[in-house]
Design a protein around this motif. Structure first.
Motif: not given
Length: 824
Positions: A738-740, A785-799, A807-814
């Protein structure tokens, strides 16, 4: 000499209808002591079923006439009313089946439920009558096709049924037991009256402009309908005089509309054919067919009479009338007696009779296949002749004419062996006669079908009445054996009888209970002021109370919490009134409820954190519905309003264009709703698992966003992924993509789900413009909301854990990872 009704002016007819309609209501108001009454439930339900099912039968009959005669009559007005009455009949059926006292119709029946169906169908009826005033019999309107009208009728019926049956909480309340009609119900009846009045005005102007005297039937029906709606705006009891009178008005109004549709769609075409027939050679023959069509009892008798007229008109020795069946063969409607007697062909039993079905070939086959008449005075030498079988009468001359309906050949009339052969004059006469034969047979078939429908409906009413009687006996048996305390009181509140559960529960005996005031029994333990006030109102005002809670100290059994229900019982044979009082001890239930509430309080405390997370998800969904689906539906609403307004104002083309545009907008709303549903949780995740879901999600995204290329890599088996993590992985993937789409402006995304070093790892990498991680994850931006916090919370709550690199101009890795042995 007094004038007949046909000779009276329309104004006189309407004035007479108004007076006759007002007379019953006036009589009831003048003699309320004798005529204002409340009917007991069983006889009223029988009356209601008879009236409503008669109305339903009339509605379906009108639909049948308007629908099945349209191909011949081309009467768009009758077609519109017929399909409208299909919906009216279906919704009236829902109203009847939802009546209190009838067996539960999908969900529990209630006066409010049946009244909601009543309001819905009457509002639709008023709108349909008003709309029909602008539909002319022979004016072409593209959107008034049979498919569109049928689909609209069924759609409205389905929506009303679904909303009232399964979502009653979202529907306005129309009736409150013990109170009567709600303001919404009364206002709705007045809205229906306004619609009927408007329809009457438009119909009156139309009649003055076009001279269509046939419209007087609809105008008089509208007047009676208005009185019916007025009556239904007055009643306060479901079974009172006004309700009965309203249904009588309704039956009368529907009968008038039925006769109007009958004259327009059935009788009018025959009259037109009669006018044409008088100008043709077969004038007397056509008149005979129409006259006999009204007197023949069966289709078989009518077919023989039509064939006799055809033979007489063409001076033929014998003939037959056949129709094309669904099996592709011709089936006899009638065969002349001379043809029967001359035939020496035997069937398998050795008896002479015509065959039940004929293959389509030979001379008569050419008539059917080509849809054209065929005259052959030397049948044996005709190219289409296949000869005659052994025992068949000698065929010296042949004349066949097709029976055509809606441009299709559905049968034929054949005559044979005229002395001297046939000439074009006989062919023209038989061609002129064929439409009359077809219309007469179709009319008789329609009458027979309507008769069968009527008989079936009467049988169903009788069966339903028997079921109600059996249900009443069954209910009485239950009451006699029920284990909860029951006591029957006289009108003076003295105990008439009680069941054994009452004596056992309150530790009293019959000798010290029966004949005593309810307040005096058991050391006056029932002397409860609030209960006394309620009981004393039941008989005088015919009210009742339900679930009246009493917290009282009973000397013999201690403090108890009771639910009391009381209702008046009227014994028609004895003319006496009594009160049935039912008692339910809920002391233990209340204690259990208190314990449950304490448990729920503890559960709420434990679930507060989960609710916060859920609220964030709901906020997102609400935003999508508001910004997407809500906007599209609002646009559709405006276009529908424009279309309706333009149609009412006479701009039919513009109105049709607006309505077509609104359909495309509604399709967009459907697509948006489907997208939201898929975003919430795709079915493939539960059916096939997360690995298949990743592939489906990638394909779906590339379909909707072809500018983005997705590379997918999977290095783990489905069974290695815990069930609890599959939903978490999908939600993180959903949020990342969705962010992409929204922000990255990327044209390449690499998606990987793999197993490495004892962990499950999800990696999503894009070549977009990137962003300043510190800026985006600040509290202010997080709330947007870009949903980044939501992704972190889901991962943390699931163990697990989630890292975001950008960074600007270099793309994004999750990168999200979980221990391989994690089970959620």
């Amino acid at each position: 000499m007094p004038k007949t009704i046909r000779e009276l002016s329309p104004g006189t007819v309407l004035a007479g209808t108004l007076i006759l309609s007002a007379l019953p209501l006036l009589i009831v108001e003048l003699f309320p002591a004798r005529l204002k009454f409340v009917v007991d439930a069983p006889p009223y339900i029988v009356f209601h079923n008879i009236a409503e099912f008669f109305s339903i039968m009339v509605s379906l009959s009108m639909f049948g006439m308007g629908w099945f005669t349209y191909d011949q009559s081309k009467n768009r007005h009758a077609l519109f009313l017929g399909t409208a009455f299909l919906a009216i009949g279906l919704m009236d059926f829902m109203h009847s089946m939802g009546m209190a006292g009838m067996p539960d119709f999908f969900t529990p029946n209630h006066p409010n439920k049946s009244t909601q169906f009543w309001v819905a169908v009457r509002l639709f009826q008023g709108a349909a009558f008003l709309a029909s005033a602008f539909v002319y019999p022979d004016r072409p309107i593209r959107w008034l096709s049979k498919k569109v009208l049928m689909s609209s009728s069924l759609l409205v019926s389905m929506l009303v049924f679904t909303a009232i049956t399964f979502f009653p909480a979202y529907m306005p309340t129309t009736f409150v037991p013990g109170v009567g009609l709600t303001p919404f119900k009364k206002i709705s009846e007045y809205v229906v009256i306004v619609l009927l009045g408007a329809a009457g005005i438009v119909y009156w102007r139309r009649m003055a402009r076009t001279g269509e005297r046939l419209l007087i039937y609809y105008l008089t029906a509208f007047v009676i309908c208005i009185f019916s709606e007025l009556v239904f705006a007055f009643y306060t009891r479901v079974y009172d005089t006004y309700n009965v009178l309203g249904h009588i008005y309704k039956v009368a109004a529907f009968s008038l509309i039925y006769y109007g549709v009958y004259k327009a769609s059935v009788k009018a075409p025959y009259l037109k054919l009669r006018e044409v027939g008088e100008k043709l050679t077969g004038e007397k023959a056509i008149n005979r067919i129409f006259e006999k069509a009204l007197n023949c009892d069966t289709e078989e008798e009518l077919g023989r009479m039509c064939l006799a007229v055809a033979e007489e008109l063409t001076d033929s020795k014998f003939g037959f009338i056949d129709e094309l069946g669904p099996d592709g063969c011709l089936h006899d409607i009638a065969i002349s007696d001379p043809g029967w007697e001359l035939c020496a062909m035997d069937d398998k039993t050795g008896h002479r009779r015509p065959l039940e079905a004929f293959k389509i070939h030979g001379l008569y086959g050419q008539v059917v296949l080509e849809g054209k008449s065929l005259l052959a005075n030397d049948p044996a030498s005709h190219p289409a002749s296949i000869g005659i079988p052994d025992g068949h009468p000698q065929l010296k001359a042949f004349l066949g004419v097709p029976l055509i309906q809606g441009g299709k050949t559905i049968g034929l009339v054949v005559v044979g062996n005229r002395e001297g052969g046939y000439r074009p004059e006989q062919q023209e006469s038989l061609e002129a006669l064929a439409p009359a034969i077809l219309q007469a047979l179709l009319r008789k078939r329609t009458e027979e079908e309507l008769g069968r429908y009527r008989q079936e409906l009467e049988i169903r009413v009788e069966e339903r009445t028997r079921e109600l009687q059996e249900a009443q006996r069954y209910a009485q048996s239950i009451v006699e054996t029920i284990r909860e305390p029951l006591v029957v009181l006289g009108a003076d509140l003295r105990v008439v009888s009680a069941n054994s559960a009452f004596y056992t529960s309150f530790k009293v005996t019959p000798p010290k209970t029966e004949g005593q005031f309810i307040y005096d029994i058991g050391n006056r333990q029932w002397n409860i002021p609030r209960l006394r006030a309620l009981l004393e109102e039941i008989v005088p005002t015919n009210t009742y109370f339900q679930d009246f809670e009493v917290d009282h100290e009973f000397p013999s059994i201690g403090r108890r919490d009771m639910l009391l229900n009381a209702r008046r019982i009227y014994q028609e044979g004895k003319g006496t009134q009594m009160i049935l009082l039912a008692v339910q001890d809920i002391t233990e239930h209340k204690r259990a409820d208190e314990a449950l509430r304490e448990s729920e309080r503890r559960l709420r405390d434990l679930s507060s954190q989960l609710l916060v997370s859920q609220e964030n998800e709901r906020r997102k969904i609400a935003g999508e519905i508001h910004d997407g689906l809500g906007q599209v539906l609002s646009s559709a609403k405006f276009k529908l309003e424009d279309g309706i307004k333009q149609t009412i104002e006479g701009s039919l083309d513009q109105g049709a264009a607006s309505l077509k545009l609104s359909l495309s907008i509604l399709q967009e709303a459907i697509d948006e709703a489907r997208r939201i549903q898929l975003d919430l949780r795709p079915a493939i995740l539960d059916d096939l698992g997360i690995v298949a879901t990743l592939s489906w999600f990638s394909r779906r995204l590339q379909t909707t966003h072809p500018e983005i290329r997705i590379e997918q890599e999977t290095g783990i088996r489905e069974e290695e992924i815990p069930e609890a993590l599959k939903t978490v992985i999908y939600r993180i993937l959903q949020e990342a993509f969705n962010n992409v789409v929204k922000y990255s402006q990327a044209d390449l995304v690499h998606l990987s789900l793999s197993k490495a070093n004892g962990t499950i790892e999800l990696t999503i990498r894009d070549n977009g413009r990137g962003f300043d991680l510190a800026e985006v994850t600040s509290p202010e931006r997080t709330r947007k909301g870009l949903g980044l916090t939501s992704m972190r919370e889901r991962a943390n709550l699931s163990g697990g854990s989630c890292r975001i690199e950008s960074s600007k101009g270099t793309g994004t890795v999750i990168r999200a990872s979980w221990p391989l042995g994690h089970r959620g």
